[in-house]
Design an enzyme around this catalytic site. Structure first.
Site, PDB file in Angstrom:
ATOM      1  N   LYS A  93    -117.292  -0.408  14.837  1.00  0.00           N
ATOM      2  CA  LYS A  93    -118.295  -1.138  13.884  1.00  0.00           C
ATOM      3  C   LYS A  93    -118.867  -0.577  12.640  1.00  0.00           C
ATOM      4  O   LYS A  93    -118.823  -1.347  11.623  1.00  0.00           O
ATOM      5  CB  LYS A  93    -119.446  -1.699  14.837  1.00  0.00           C
ATOM      6  CG  LYS A  93    -119.349  -2.579  15.926  1.00  0.00           C
ATOM      7  CD  LYS A  93    -120.267  -3.477  16.404  1.00  0.00           C
ATOM      8  CE  LYS A  93    -119.555  -4.552  17.343  1.00  0.00           C
ATOM      9  NZ  LYS A  93    -120.610  -5.395  17.872  1.00  0.00           N
ATOM     10  N   GLY A 136    -129.641  -1.222  22.308  1.00  0.00           N
ATOM     11  CA  GLY A 136    -130.806  -1.905  22.370  1.00  0.00           C
ATOM     12  C   GLY A 136    -132.026  -1.254  22.446  1.00  0.00           C
ATOM     13  O   GLY A 136    -133.287  -1.686  22.371  1.00  0.00           O
ATOM     14  N   GLU A 172    -132.930  -3.409   9.269  1.00  0.00           N
ATOM     15  CA  GLU A 172    -132.139  -4.465   8.794  1.00  0.00           C
ATOM     16  C   GLU A 172    -132.694  -5.713   9.035  1.00  0.00           C
ATOM     17  O   GLU A 172    -133.591  -5.843   9.920  1.00  0.00           O
ATOM     18  CB  GLU A 172    -130.453  -4.493   9.286  1.00  0.00           C
ATOM     19  CG  GLU A 172    -130.506  -4.860  10.713  1.00  0.00           C
ATOM     20  CD  GLU A 172    -128.885  -5.001  11.156  1.00  0.00           C
ATOM     21  OE1 GLU A 172    -128.178  -4.166  10.611  1.00  0.00           O
ATOM     22  OE2 GLU A 172    -128.825  -5.716  12.108  1.00  0.00           O
ATOM     23  N   LYS A 197    -118.035 -18.292  23.876  1.00  0.00           N
ATOM     24  CA  LYS A 197    -118.035 -19.513  23.187  1.00  0.00           C
ATOM     25  C   LYS A 197    -117.460 -20.516  24.315  1.00  0.00           C
ATOM     26  O   LYS A 197    -116.749 -20.133  24.928  1.00  0.00           O
ATOM     27  CB  LYS A 197    -116.972 -19.110  22.061  1.00  0.00           C
ATOM     28  CG  LYS A 197    -117.303 -18.348  20.994  1.00  0.00           C
ATOM     29  CD  LYS A 197    -116.147 -18.039  20.168  1.00  0.00           C
ATOM     30  CE  LYS A 197    -116.511 -16.730  19.162  1.00  0.00           C
ATOM     31  NZ  LYS A 197    -115.396 -16.129  18.526  1.00  0.00           N
ATOM     32  N   GLU A 230    -115.611 -12.420  11.728  1.00  0.00           N
ATOM     33  CA  GLU A 230    -116.592 -12.975  12.146  1.00  0.00           C
ATOM     34  C   GLU A 230    -118.004 -12.832  11.177  1.00  0.00           C
ATOM     35  O   GLU A 230    -118.240 -11.643  10.948  1.00  0.00           O
ATOM     36  CB  GLU A 230    -116.969 -12.584  13.789  1.00  0.00           C
ATOM     37  CG  GLU A 230    -115.877 -12.888  14.579  1.00  0.00           C
ATOM     38  CD  GLU A 230    -116.220 -12.678  15.910  1.00  0.00           C
ATOM     39  OE1 GLU A 230    -115.705 -13.535  16.809  1.00  0.00           O
ATOM     40  OE2 GLU A 230    -116.907 -12.024  16.416  1.00  0.00           O
ATOM     41  N   GLU A 251    -117.842  -8.646  12.451  1.00  0.00           N
ATOM     42  CA  GLU A 251    -116.885  -7.822  13.080  1.00  0.00           C
ATOM     43  C   GLU A 251    -115.622  -8.440  12.653  1.00  0.00           C
ATOM     44  O   GLU A 251    -115.681  -9.480  12.400  1.00  0.00           O
ATOM     45  CB  GLU A 251    -117.107  -7.335  14.359  1.00  0.00           C
ATOM     46  CG  GLU A 251    -117.034  -8.713  15.328  1.00  0.00           C
ATOM     47  CD  GLU A 251    -117.241  -8.167  16.740  1.00  0.00           C
ATOM     48  OE1 GLU A 251    -118.410  -7.784  17.153  1.00  0.00           O
ATOM     49  OE2 GLU A 251    -116.415  -8.320  17.649  1.00  0.00           O
ATOM     50  N   ARG A 270    -106.484  -9.956  16.247  1.00  0.00           N
ATOM     51  CA  ARG A 270    -105.593 -10.532  17.251  1.00  0.00           C
ATOM     52  C   ARG A 270    -105.662 -11.959  17.076  1.00  0.00           C
ATOM     53  O   ARG A 270    -106.394 -12.477  16.230  1.00  0.00           O
ATOM     54  CB  ARG A 270    -106.013 -10.074  18.879  1.00  0.00           C
ATOM     55  CG  ARG A 270    -107.495 -10.554  18.754  1.00  0.00           C
ATOM     56  CD  ARG A 270    -107.914 -10.185  20.406  1.00  0.00           C
ATOM     57  NE  ARG A 270    -109.348 -10.337  20.216  1.00  0.00           N
ATOM     58  CZ  ARG A 270    -110.161 -11.552  20.258  1.00  0.00           C
ATOM     59  NH1 ARG A 270    -109.626 -12.507  20.275  1.00  0.00           N
ATOM     60  NH2 ARG A 270    -111.452 -11.310  20.561  1.00  0.00           N
ATOM     61  N   VAL A 283    -108.971 -17.135  21.239  1.00  0.00           N
ATOM     62  CA  VAL A 283    -108.685 -18.408  21.934  1.00  0.00           C
ATOM     63  C   VAL A 283    -108.983 -19.732  21.210  1.00  0.00           C
ATOM     64  O   VAL A 283    -108.046 -20.726  21.327  1.00  0.00           O
ATOM     65  CB  VAL A 283    -110.122 -18.325  23.027  1.00  0.00           C
ATOM     66  CG1 VAL A 283    -110.058 -19.450  23.760  1.00  0.00           C
ATOM     67  CG2 VAL A 283    -110.042 -17.153  23.871  1.00  0.00           C
ATOM     68  N   ARG A 309    -113.575 -25.535  25.925  1.00  0.00           N
ATOM     69  CA  ARG A 309    -112.998 -24.445  26.923  1.00  0.00           C
ATOM     70  C   ARG A 309    -113.320 -25.192  28.215  1.00  0.00           C
ATOM     71  O   ARG A 309    -114.502 -25.290  28.834  1.00  0.00           O
ATOM     72  CB  ARG A 309    -113.810 -23.322  26.892  1.00  0.00           C
ATOM     73  CG  ARG A 309    -113.403 -22.780  25.658  1.00  0.00           C
ATOM     74  CD  ARG A 309    -113.630 -21.010  25.541  1.00  0.00           C
ATOM     75  NE  ARG A 309    -113.547 -20.446  24.234  1.00  0.00           N
ATOM     76  CZ  ARG A 309    -113.459 -19.105  23.950  1.00  0.00           C
ATOM     77  NH1 ARG A 309    -113.483 -18.245  24.994  1.00  0.00           N
ATOM     78  NH2 ARG A 309    -113.268 -18.850  22.757  1.00  0.00           N
TER      79      ARG A 309
END
Lengths: 460, 78
Positions: A117, A166, A201, A237, A275, A289, A293, A296, A339
């Protein structure tokens, strides 16, 4: 080199999708399968198939040595990793390179760099791609934090510079709150990591998830426009659209151009996705990020652009140049994918690996159902619950939702419990119809009881 | 002898996590509702609970074994 024998190191619906794409290119297909997948559809469709180990993924689809050995044994000249499993493993890409087998994806170095990242954020900044505004590095004092917060803009998120996971994260709405919370965060970071350094941030409120599809051949990169995937449950998602109706054309062009700049900067080869979080109140997007690949939800992009992304990635990874230029990529209408998972949405999404009974699949202009089902198929319990993806395209978003609702009525999978009732309820929801949602929208909607037997007619 | 069957197909685990001991050992008292193992199905873990009381005899299905719905997982002495 041109690919002539393609080994598919994946399963389920994406394996079927890859076999179909390869077959149209005249490529011989070799399907890998675990002992738990001997009767899956991709095994029946492929030209040949090879067992790579026991049902648990770690002993088969995730075992690099076994997958590479099987690809060598079957004389494959290329491997398609699909999504999930080994699709973002630099070690896998490297092992294939050492075995002299082409990888349908970017280089191991690119996978490694974009998978980290911090390195990905640095690459994005270097290519001029906006990232979430934040402090340049470690912040030592509360005054310094207040200074940075003024330029970044409230609300801000305060994180420990050391560590992660976190811990120590706090959100301050204004300077007074920041001056109260920063010392607490500092003390907690000191106690947890022995380092009171902070990082700050902007907290993006109710962001939308927007992503850009890119294609590259190692020299040239192009984009195939964006998708919006804000409807998520547990960070998964569930409903995806192309394009993002919330964007104006100027923002869309800037977003897509930024994705091409980054892809170009890393000499990207294959299909990839960048993204972003989109802050609709400010009309600003921030890179988060990159996925190196096929995804989906790639079919919604294929529906509006007419580009076969899987074929394109196979061709460029076989050494060809992109067959399309940016000027060839146009958008037509609006597409939505939902989905269809083997889960009972009326029972807390309990997994339901049933046996497929009579199937009625929706058909017609602008309707596509990517899946790996056949009547009599026993769904194995060892893998994720995705059964298929129902995709529709229509001239406008409103018409696409109507077409989706009709296709969901037509879809019938006897013997299974699926997430189809969830999608029926979403298609009928005024908030969804208005496009008024963000990444934190779906879970409260479910908790508020919007999905009940009454809203879905009691049927599944 | 009472048999405990798997409610779903999946992978059967004797332990809550790899580092911990099995839920039950031979001779342990089992009450109705006691968890005797986990079934992993489609990346979700579901607890297997005893529907009858008794004394734990043994696991029948091995740890990490794939099982079908209705498979016998463990046996209790009445």
């Amino acid at each position: 080199m041109t690919i002539s024998r393609l080994f598919i190191a994946n399963r389920g619906e994406i394996a079927v999708r890859i076999i179909r794409a390869a077959r149209e290119l005249g490529i011989h297909t070799i399907q890998a399968y675990s002992e738990g997948d001997a009767d899956m559809l991709a095994v029946k469709l492929a030209d040949e198939a090879i067992c790579i180990g026991p049902a648990p993924s770690k002993d088969s689809y995730l075992d690099i040595a076994k997958v590479v050995a099987a690809a060598q044994q079957t004389k494959a000249d290329a491997v398609h990793p699909g999504y999930g499993f080994l699709s973002e493993s630099p070690a896998f890409a490297r092992a294939l390179a050492e075995a002299g087998i082409a990888y349908v994806g970017p280089s191991a170095e690119t996978i490694e760099r974009m998978g980290d990242k911090v390195a990905a954020r640095q690459a994005a900044e270097a290519a001029g791609v906006p990232v979430v505004p934040g402090s340049k590095g470690r912040i030592g004092t509360v005054d310094e934090a207040a200074e940075v917060a003024k330029t970044v803009g409230y609300p801000v998120m305060i994180k420990a510079a050391a560590g992660g996971g976190g811990r120590g994260i706090r959100i301050a709405a204004d300077e007074a709150e920041l001056r109260k919370l920063a010392p607490q965060a500092q003390a907690e970071a000191q106690a947890a990591f022995g380092d009171g350094g902070l990082y700050l941030e902007r907290a993006v409120q109710s962001p939308r998830h927007i992503e850009v599809q890119i294609l590259g051949d190692g020299e040239t990169a192009i984009h195939c426009y964006e998708r919006e995937c804000s409807l998520q449950r547990r960070r998964q998602k569930v409903w995806e659209e192309a394009g993002a109706a919330c964007l104006d054309n100027e923002t869309r062009e800037a977003l897509c151009a930024s994705a091409v700049a980054l892809a170009q900067a890393v000499n990207y080869r294959g299909a990839g996705t960048l993204e972003y979080l989109y802050d609709s109140a400010r009309n600003e997007f921030y890179f988060i990020e990159m996925n190196t690949r096929i995804q989906v939800e790639h079919p919604v992009t294929e529906m509006i652009t007419g580009v076969d992304l899987v074929q394109e990635m196979i061709k460029v990874c076989g050494g060809e140049k992109l067959s399309l230029t940016q000027a060839d990529i146009t958008r037509t209408g609006h597409a939505i994918e939902v989905r269809i998972n083997a889960e009972d949405p009326l029972m807390q999404f309990m997994p339901w690996p049933g046996k497929v009974g009579a199937m009625t699949l929706p058909e017609g202009e602008g309707v596509r159902f990517d899946h790996f089902l056949y009547e009599g198929y026993q769904i194995p319990p060892f893998y994720d619950s995705l059964l298929g993806k129902l995709i529709v395209q229509a001239p406008t978003r409103t018409e696409a939702i109507a077409k989706l609702a009709a296709a969901l009525e037509e879809l019938s999978l006897e013997g299974l419990k699926t997430t189809a009732p969830l999608h029926k309820a979403l298609a009928a929801d005024p908030g969804v119809q208005a496009g008024d949602f963000h990444t934190q929208w779906l879970e409260p909607w479910l908790e508020a009881g919007n999905l009940t037997k009454a809203t879905t007619g009691g049927a599944s | 002898m009472t048999q405990i069957q798997s409610p779903l197909p999946g992978t059967f685990y004797h332990k809550p996590s790899p580092e911990e001991p099995a839920y039950k050992a031979q001779g342990d008292a089992v009450a109705v509702g006691d968890v005797i193992g986990l079934i992993e199905v489609m990346k979700t873990f579901i607890e297997v609970k005893a529907e009858a009381a008794g004394t734990f005899a043994s696991y029948v299905a091995e740890n990490e074994a794939p099982v079908m719905a209705g498979a016998v997982l463990a046996e209790l002495d009445d």
